[in-house]
Design an enzyme around this catalytic site. Structure first.
Site, PDB file in Angstrom:
ATOM      1  N   HIS A 108      24.605  74.519  43.119  1.00 29.10           N
ATOM      2  CA  HIS A 108      25.303  73.187  43.057  1.00 29.10           C
ATOM      3  C   HIS A 108      25.756  73.222  41.730  1.00 29.10           C
ATOM      4  O   HIS A 108      26.009  73.907  40.815  1.00 29.10           O
ATOM      5  CB  HIS A 108      24.293  72.113  43.329  1.00 29.10           C
ATOM      6  CG  HIS A 108      23.765  72.274  44.820  1.00 29.10           C
ATOM      7  ND1 HIS A 108      22.335  71.730  45.013  1.00 29.10           N
ATOM      8  CD2 HIS A 108      24.092  72.453  45.885  1.00 29.10           C
ATOM      9  CE1 HIS A 108      22.004  71.967  46.104  1.00 29.10           C
ATOM     10  NE2 HIS A 108      23.405  72.338  46.648  1.00 29.10           N
ATOM     11  N   THR A 109      26.729  72.049  41.717  1.00 23.75           N
ATOM     12  CA  THR A 109      27.509  71.651  40.543  1.00 23.75           C
ATOM     13  C   THR A 109      26.602  71.881  39.184  1.00 23.75           C
ATOM     14  O   THR A 109      25.511  71.129  39.329  1.00 23.75           O
ATOM     15  CB  THR A 109      28.036  70.440  40.557  1.00 23.75           C
ATOM     16  OG1 THR A 109      28.557  70.042  41.814  1.00 23.75           O
ATOM     17  CG2 THR A 109      29.192  70.208  39.433  1.00 23.75           C
ATOM     18  N   GLN A 110      26.910  72.648  38.060  1.00 27.27           N
ATOM     19  CA  GLN A 110      26.104  72.869  37.065  1.00 27.27           C
ATOM     20  C   GLN A 110      27.041  72.198  35.839  1.00 27.27           C
ATOM     21  O   GLN A 110      26.472  72.127  34.740  1.00 27.27           O
ATOM     22  CB  GLN A 110      25.778  74.120  36.922  1.00 27.27           C
ATOM     23  CG  GLN A 110      24.733  74.476  37.884  1.00 27.27           C
ATOM     24  CD  GLN A 110      23.927  75.811  37.769  1.00 27.27           C
ATOM     25  OE1 GLN A 110      23.983  76.330  36.256  1.00 27.27           O
ATOM     26  NE2 GLN A 110      23.514  76.408  38.626  1.00 27.27           N
TER      27      GLN A 110
END
Lengths: 259, 274
Positions: free
Chosen positions: B44-46
């Protein structure tokens, strides 16, 4: 068929609701199936600001009240907002309407009086299994409720500015009008609930309801169908069993039927 | 210590089966040779991509003043200079959003859906700022619990159930709090001390006029433009006012009376040495 569902409401014991500007009162007559049995619950709390009174099939009312409670909790959880009364009653009306036109199901066999307070003030709604919803100043459902409506129609102009106490008196008087001659309101068969702008929904049952019944006894015990000029006279007979004028409605034959 | 995970050893193949080395190639796109998501770790978005910098807001005696500049930065590059980061929700709420711009656009969409949904069933606008804030908190906390956060910090302002001014913060973790002065991002370091000089407590707020609050916020935006390298001198300024029951929107406000004389003395930072 919806006709039979509406009939089921009339078989249930009576419930009356009245609103003033700041309060809504629900009162209802509880029935016990037999002498030793408990009395059927007639008023259900939904949230701190809302509750319902039912007439008809109690299990159906439970299904609807559980749904309303979920809606109320979800509104609190997601928006930190007390569930809007109109929104709540229309949400169950939609469910009820679905049942009237889908095969295999049956309509809900219960009528509800939904009382609540929200950002727009105090509200009283009547819900019917047909999906019809109407807002009222005063409403009555259940067996012999026409008698209560007759009283409400005579007094409704005084409701708006009435205090909470006066409102309960009016409601109980209306409820008493629905009783058959050999019955009276007592702390076992009467239930009262109040909700107000600055007052959480409260149910008064058993011993707690006696304080409201006591107020009623201090009032005229005469049936309020009497003409105003006769009230003086009827007050003198207050302690005697009230006279029950003949009920001309077609409901009288089933006044004591159980749901 | 050797910090390379591949040199840390691995569980015995005889006990745990062969090690899935593909884990090291986790990405947010599913490779073609993988049949189900379970075969392959998803990512996921990091980190945010295009970002908006600080949102600042302060309470004054009759309401709230909020400002956010119009820049969308891609790293240190000024990718966009026309991003509107303060959005209206219904008629009584504004939300200032910093952080990832794509997540901002997603929030903009779900808040618009919320306003539409609300006006449907009530046939009138009943959405208060406090409701919008609670809803945003639920959305943001829910996403962080899925380990897929919306990379934003927001300030919600407007009117509450009683028609009183409302202002509260919420961020990508679902952390929410209220204070007379609020700021996200770099502003939390640079603007908060300045805002608190004028509006530290509700007592100070009672004394703060609209004009003073607007000037205070304008000052803060100027200082942020001086010292925050991902900021712009063009911004939107909003005023929530209880007396007029109105939310003013001032777009394309510019930083004024700036002095850049000192700039010529700066050396280093990629500038030619003297």
């Amino acid at each position: 068929m919806v006709k039979y569902a509406l009939e089921a409401i009339k078989q249930g014991s009576a419930a009356v609701g009245i609103t003033s500007k700041n309060h809504v009162v629900l009162v209802a007559l509880k029935r016990n199936a037999e002498e030793l049995g408990s009395y059927q619950k007639k008023i259900i709390k939904i949230d701190n600001h809302m509750g319902i009174a039912l007439a008809g099939l109690a299990p159906d009312a439970r299904v609807l009240s559980n749904f309303l409670r979920q809606q109320a909790m979800s509104s609190k959880m997601v928006f930190n907002r007390p569930l809007n009364v109109a929104k709540a009653v229309y949400s169950i009306a939609d469910k009820a309407q679905d049942n009237t036109q889908s095969a295999g199901g049956r309509p809900y066999g219960v009528g509800l009086l939904v009382a609540g307070v929200d950002e727009n003030g105090a509200h009283l709604y009547e819900f019917q299994p047909s999906g019809s919803v109407l807002e009222y100043v005063g409403a009555a459902i259940g067996a012999r409720s026409q008698a209560a409506r007759t009283f409400l129609e005579r007094k409704y102009e005084e409701f708006a500015d009435a205090t909470k106490e006066q409102l309960i008196e009016y409601a109980l008087t209306a409820l008493r009008d629905t009783l058959s001659q050999d019955k009276e309101l007592n702390s076992l068969n009467t239930t009262v609930a109040v909700v107000g702008k600055d007052e959480q929904f409260t149910i008064y049952d058993d011993d707690d309801v006696q304080q409201w019944l006591d107020r009623l006894d201090s009032l005229s015990n005469a049936r309020n169908r009497d003409e105003p000029q006769q009230e003086q006279q009827s007050q003198e007979q207050a302690e005697q069993p009230a006279e029950q004028p003949a009920e001309p409605t077609e409901q009288s034959d089933r006044m004591d039927t159980d749901e | 210590m050797n910090h390379d995970p591949f040199h840390w050893g691995k569980p015995l193949d005889s006990v745990y089966g062969p090690y899935n080395t593909q884990i090291a190639q986790a990405s947010n796109q599913r490779p073609e040779n993988v049949r189900t998501n379970a075969d392959f770790p998803s990512m996921h978005t990091q980190q945010p991509m295009i970002t908006g910098t600080s949102v600042i807001a302060v309470r004054y005696k009759d309401g709230v003043v909020m400002a956010a500049d119009n820049m969308g930065a891609y790293g240190s590059l000024m990718k966009l200079d026309d991003v509107e980061r303060i959005i209206r929700v219904g008629s009584e709420t504004i939300v200032g959003i910093s952080g990832d711009i794509s997540d901002l656009q997603y929030l903009e969409r779900i808040l618009d859906d919320l306003a539409v949904e609300d006006s449907y069933d009530m046939e009138q606008d009943n959405l208060k700022a406090s409701y919008v804030h609670e809803y945003l908190t639920r959305v943001l906390y829910n996403r962080r619990s899925k380990m897929d956060p919306l990379w934003n910090a927001c300030i919600v302002a407007g009117f509450d159930e009683e028609g009183e001014p409302f202002m509260k913060y919420v961020d990508l973790l679902g952390v929410a709090y209220a204070s007379p002065s609020l700021a996200t991002g770099f502003g939390a370091h640079l603007a908060i001390p300045l805002l608190r000089k004028k509006a530290d407590t509700m007592k100070d707020v009672e004394k703060l006029t609209k004009e003073d609050a607007v000037n205070l916020v304008k000052d803060c935006m100027k200082i942020l433009f001086y010292r925050d390298a991902r900021s712009l001198d063009k911004y939107t300024l909003c005023v929530v006012d209880k007396t007029t029951k109105n939310i003013e929107f001032h777009k394309d406000v510019r930083c004024e009376d700036m002095k850049w004389d000192f700039a010529k003395h700066i050396t280093g930072y990629g500038l030619p040495q003297l």
